[in-house]
Structures are given as C-alpha cells and as structure tokens.
Write an enzyme that holds these catalytic residues in place. Structure first.
Site, mmCIF file in Angstrom:
data_model
loop_
_atom_site.group_PDB
_atom_site.id
_atom_site.type_symbol
_atom_site.label_atom_id
_atom_site.label_comp_id
_atom_site.label_asym_id
_atom_site.label_seq_id
_atom_site.Cartn_x
_atom_site.Cartn_y
_atom_site.Cartn_z
ATOM 1 N N CYS A 144 3.239 9.223 6.590
ATOM 2 C CA CYS A 144 2.086 8.798 7.388
ATOM 3 C C CYS A 144 2.073 7.273 7.567
ATOM 4 C CB CYS A 144 0.818 9.290 6.689
ATOM 5 S SG CYS A 144 -0.714 8.571 7.280
ATOM 6 N N CYS B 223 -1.157 5.528 6.490
ATOM 7 C CA CYS B 223 -1.227 5.560 5.022
ATOM 8 C C CYS B 223 -0.425 4.406 4.428
ATOM 9 C CB CYS B 223 -0.682 6.885 4.483
ATOM 10 S SG CYS B 223 -1.593 8.337 5.029
#
Length: 102
Positions: A30, A33
């Site tokens: 991600c 993230c």
C-alpha cells in the site's frame, strides 16, 4: 519506544495497555501506508505516553474485521480497550497528533 507488531496473539495485552494506544492498519503493498509508516514510527520514538502498534491487514484479517477496516491505512486510537478515534487514509503528522489529543 519502538513500534510493536500487533497480532491476534498479543492484541489483548496491547489493547489493555494503561497508555494511549495508536494502531496503524497497513499492508506492505500500500503506497499511502508507506507514506504514513515513518510518521507513525516518529510518534513512537517521540511519545513515551503512547503505545504504537502496526497491524498488517494481510497477516491479521481477524483484527481488520474486528475494527471494520475496509481501506488502508486506517489509524485507530484506543484507551482501556475502547476506540476513541478512527480515521482512514494517509494523514500528516499534525492530524495524527490531534487524534491522540482527542
């Protein structure tokens, strides 16, 4: 203090901490993230009063389900096992610190 890797095995201990708890639900793949991760690690280093944990959603689907995590990154602030704040998406450090202040 360093960031704790949170799993279903240690979740109860983490969530029942006397300290304020910041959980970062993330995945290695991600992009947002990866933007939030260094900020979360900074907060762990700077704030002795906060227990910071990271939950890999791919490895811990039960915890993701428990917190209704459908998008990542998701940040959760807890105290005494109760959720105080929850936010989805990358946030700048100031907004994450505001979450901790309640």
């Amino acid at each position: 203090m360093s960031v704790i890797k949170v799993s279903k095995e240690n979740f109860k201990e983490v969530s029942n901490s006397e300290k304020l708890v910041l959980l970062d639900f993330y995945a290695d793949w991600c992009g947002p993230c990866r933007m939030v991760s260094p900020i979360v690690e900074e907060i762990a280093d700077e704030r002795e009063d906060v227990l910071v944990g990271k939950v890999n959603v791919d490895e811990e689907p039960e915890l993701s389900e428990k917190f209704s995590v459908f998008s990542i990154p998701t940040l959760v602030v807890m105290k005494n096992g109760e959720i105080l704040e929850q936010s989805v998406g990358a946030r700048p450090k100031a907004q994450i610190l505001d979450m901790l202040e309640g």
